[in-house]
Enzyme design. Structure first.
Site, PDB file in Angstrom:
ATOM      1  N   GLY A  22       0.831  -1.195   0.000  1.00 27.25           N
ATOM      2  CA  GLY A  22       0.000   0.000   0.000  1.00 27.25           C
ATOM      3  C   GLY A  22       0.863   1.241   0.000  1.00 27.25           C
ATOM      4  O   GLY A  22       2.087   1.183  -0.186  1.00 27.25           O
ATOM      5  N   LYS A  26       4.376  -2.321   3.256  1.00 25.09           N
ATOM      6  CA  LYS A  26       4.262  -3.562   2.502  1.00 25.09           C
ATOM      7  C   LYS A  26       3.970  -4.673   3.504  1.00 25.09           C
ATOM      8  O   LYS A  26       4.505  -4.679   4.607  1.00 25.09           O
ATOM      9  CB  LYS A  26       5.548  -3.839   1.730  1.00 25.09           C
ATOM     10  CG  LYS A  26       5.457  -5.009   0.747  1.00 25.09           C
ATOM     11  CD  LYS A  26       6.723  -5.167  -0.078  1.00 25.09           C
ATOM     12  CE  LYS A  26       6.855  -4.078  -1.113  1.00 25.09           C
ATOM     13  NZ  LYS A  26       7.998  -4.329  -2.030  1.00 25.09           N
ATOM     14  N   VAL A  27       3.091  -5.615   3.111  1.00 23.97           N
ATOM     15  CA  VAL A  27       2.662  -6.678   4.021  1.00 23.97           C
ATOM     16  C   VAL A  27       3.274  -7.998   3.569  1.00 23.97           C
ATOM     17  O   VAL A  27       3.236  -8.346   2.382  1.00 23.97           O
ATOM     18  CB  VAL A  27       1.128  -6.790   4.058  1.00 23.97           C
ATOM     19  CG1 VAL A  27       0.702  -7.869   5.067  1.00 23.97           C
ATOM     20  CG2 VAL A  27       0.512  -5.452   4.436  1.00 23.97           C
ATOM     21  N   ASP A 137     -10.981   5.264   8.199  1.00 28.25           N
ATOM     22  CA  ASP A 137     -10.828   4.848   6.801  1.00 28.25           C
ATOM     23  C   ASP A 137     -11.624   3.569   6.537  1.00 28.25           C
ATOM     24  O   ASP A 137     -11.125   2.616   5.951  1.00 28.25           O
ATOM     25  CB  ASP A 137      -9.344   4.634   6.479  1.00 28.25           C
ATOM     26  CG  ASP A 137      -9.089   4.566   4.981  1.00 28.25           C
ATOM     27  OD1 ASP A 137      -9.940   5.042   4.213  1.00 28.25           O
ATOM     28  OD2 ASP A 137      -8.046   4.032   4.581  1.00 28.25           O
TER      29      ASP A 137
END
Length: 689
Positions: A22, A26-27, A137
């Protein structure tokens, strides 16, 4: 290859693969070696890690979110803060986002499914709000749908960090502008009710298959959130129950005071509706009106006309707030006709007296001149002396062709003719050019306006990828201008060949913009069962081969080797080693003893005479309490007298032949574990027939 793949963070978390990325982080999928479980790790981008204030907020917010514990919230396990990295360790979710789920379902869900999802989202918000945490969000992209139909809300607290703790319309907020509350769009103070507004938008989208406000730019969408009221869900989908529509619109009330006071209040109405879908909620449509204090602001917000097509948001803004309400004036110039008169003074010539022939000749000449002049004036010079009537061409630029083609008030005496349709980023049907040009004067003989309209942005129809090889699919997608997501998601499948595609999104036939990401689920092939490797050392070759077949393993290499301690024909060693975890079908290699090396053998000792007092008996070991294949080992006086693998489904007892004198004790081991003893009395003589 990613720089973190294969690394071990804090001597605990082994990074395995990238699962998402994103704007902030980072995942990764990782394994926690301390607790032996798979987790998700979100690592901050390097440029953000250099900002000390940002890192402080990220750490504080993450620690606060780690205190949340709810079945509908993605759990945060750990928060790490070091000189090099900033990351959080979260629960690894086996599922897809609500946005991806909606796309699979054609973007619109039935109202019962939407009720199921929004109820869980509201429960998650209620838990977070009770602990002072606002999400900021909420959108389908931040809601995960698990295989059992439950949902988990992700990224709590991250939105606050991204906006620096302020509620201004930051770049991050623009990415979620379709779901932000009016107070977020204005940069005003926000509270838990802002999350409820966003949840209402998510419910609206699930029920109708579309967003309440759309536009060409984030700002145009934000303006609509502030100043406009969306179509009611039942106008778009009449099958939606009226009470569920009321819940949706109350959650989306522009004025926070008209929304639900808390997530618990909204959940209470959802539960009442679930019990009785025909319930009637007392809710006034007047509560949908934007806040009164916005009137002054509206006079300052005006869509900017750049000469191109107008966005949907700008047109809706002008419809909802005409110039009189915005404090501006529209000046319309009425067409005027100019008339020019020409006065012919030729008849005013003085006549002279003469004789009649001269008079008649003069009259004839004069008559001829008058006739010629009249002819010239009425034909050749008519346009010079009397210019034709002209009309101003109306301006239809930026309008939707279908909306204005029959608008007689706008077009007047003109009519529209659709010409070319071209690819453009403007909304399909938007008029891009017109001929004659707008606001020019044309003669009364011109009554048609030929327009060029937008066919919408360039689109690429999604192809069918089911069953295709993953590498071939990536090549085809890139050739079309689409972007395959690498690495893909992997799953075991008994029918789809390994490395071939099980499913994908977007689905076949969807019209996509160039560069759209395509997510694929790829087959690992059938799931392979793990087994414990049997102990083959000391077994004969035949016994070892039988065990290999019994455990559904594969026979590998068999190599002979001289050995002075292992009897010829028996297994010296094996690979894989005994009692290790292996997959079915694993190849097993053996080294078999070929006896002592004759070149190195010492002289053979004289034979030992057998003890004439020895008695041989056969004792039975009871195995009825065990299941499956077991290893039976029996010792007498420390000497092994039996070591066998027994299938207890066929034999519930096993005979062991022993020789000795007096009374001895047999030590019994099952699968290497001491499991009792048995006494043997040799004084009773042999029991062997």
């Amino acid at each position: 290859m990613d720089q973190y793949i294969g690394k071990l963070l804090d001597n605990r978390y082994e990074i395995l693969e990238v699962v998402g990325s994103g704007g902030m982080a980072k995942v990764y999928k990782a394994r926690c070696h301390r607790l032996n479980r798979l987790v998700a790790i979100k690592i901050l981008r390097e440029d953000l890690s250099q900002d000390a204030e940002f890192r402080r907020r990220f750490h504080d917010e993450s620690q606060a979110v780690a205190m949340l514990s709810h079945p509908n919230i993605v759990a945060v396990y750990d928060v790490s803060r070091s000189s090099e990295l900033e990351y959080i360790v979260m629960e690894l979710i086996d599922g897809i986002t609500l946005k991806q789920y909606m796309q699979k379902k054609g973007n619109k869900l039935n109202w019962r499914e939407a009720l199921h999802f929004i109820t869980q989202i509201t429960k998650a918000l209620g838990h977070a709000h009770s602990r002072g945490i606002i999400h900021r969000d909420i959108k389908p992209h931040n809601v995960m749908v698990l295989r059992d139909g439950s949902v988990k809300v992700a990224d709590f607290g991250i939105a606050r960090v991204a906006s620096g703790g302020h509620s201004t319309l930051t770049q991050e907020a623009l990415g979620s502008v379709h779901y932000i509350s009016p107070e977020q769009a204005r940069g005003s103070h926000i509270d838990a009710r802002s999350d409820l507004y966003s949840a209402g938008v998510v419910l609206y989208e699930m029920l109708t298959g579309r967003l309440p406000f759309e536009g060409d730019t984030p700002v145009s969408v934000a303006i609509q959130h502030i100043n406009s009221i969306p179509l009611s869900p039942r106008e778009l989908e009449p099958s939606i129950p009226e009470a569920l529509e009321v819940i949706t619109m109350r959650a989306m009330a522009p004025n926070p005071d008209n929304r639900y006071l808390s997530a618990d209040d909204m959940l209470a109405d959802l539960e009442e509706f679930r019990k009785n879908p025909n319930i009637n909620f007392d809710y006034s449509p007047a509560e949908l009106e934007p806040e009164e204090e916005l009137d002054e602001d509206r006079t300052q917000i005006r869509p900017i006309r750049t000469g191109g097509s107008r966005s949907v948001a700008e047109r809706r803004y002008e419809e909802d707030y005409p110039p009189a309400r915005r404090g501006s004036h529209r000046y319309e110039e009425e067409p005027q006709r100019r008339r020019h008169r020409y006065e012919d003074d030729e008849d005013d010539y003085p006549q002279r007296s003469s004789i009649w022939p001269v008079v008649l000749a003069a009259v004839a000449v004069l008559l001829f001149v008058v006739i010629v002049a009249y002819f010239l004036v009425t034909t050749v010079f008519s346009s010079f002396f009397n210019p034709p009537t002209t009309y101003p061409v109306p301006d239809v630029m930026g309008q939707l062709y279908d909306e204005v083609k029959d608008d007689s008030e706008l077009l007047g005496r003109f009519r529209l003719v659709k010409g070319e349709t071209v690819t453009d980023d403007a909304e399909p049907g938007t008029i891009l050019t017109q001929s004659p040009k707008e606001n020019t004067q044309v003669e009364e003989t011109v009554t048609e306006i030929t327009v060029t309209v937008s066919g919408g942005p360039e689109t690429i129809p999604m192809i069918d990828l089911t069953g295709k090889n993953f590498n071939d699919a990536c090549t085809e997608l890139r050739a079309l201008g689409l972007k395959p997501v690498v690495p893909p998601e992997y799953e075991n499948d008994n029918t789809i060949e390994q490395n071939h595609i099980i499913s994908y999104t977007p689905l076949k036939g969807a019209l996509l913009s160039p560069g759209t990401e395509v997510h694929m689920v790829v087959s690992r092939g059938p799931k392979v069962e793990e087994i414990d490797m049997p102990d083959l050392v000391g077994k004969t070759r035949t016994e070892a081969e039988n065990l290999i077949n019994m455990y559904k393993l594969s026979q590998g290499r068999i190599e002979p080797q001289h050995d002075e301690t292992v009897e010829e024909g028996k297994v010296i060693s094996q690979y894989p080693l005994a009692n290790t975890k292996v997959d079915e079908g694993t190849v097993v290699n053996l080294i078999i003893s070929s006896g002592p090396d004759p070149e190195q053998q010492p002289p053979t000792p004289p034979p030992v005479e057998p003890d004439p007092n020895l008695v041989t008996r056969e004792e039975t070991i009871d195995l009825s309490n065990y299941e499956g294949i077991i290893n039976l080992r029996v010792l007498m006086d420390g000497v092994e007298v039996c070591n066998e693998n027994v299938d207890t489904t066929m034999d519930v007892s096993w005979p062991v032949r022993v020789s000795g004198t007096g009374v001895k004790e047999l030590a019994i081991y099952i699968n290497g574990i001491a499991s009792g003893t048995k006494e043997v009395d040799f004084t009773q003589g042999s029991n062997i027939q």
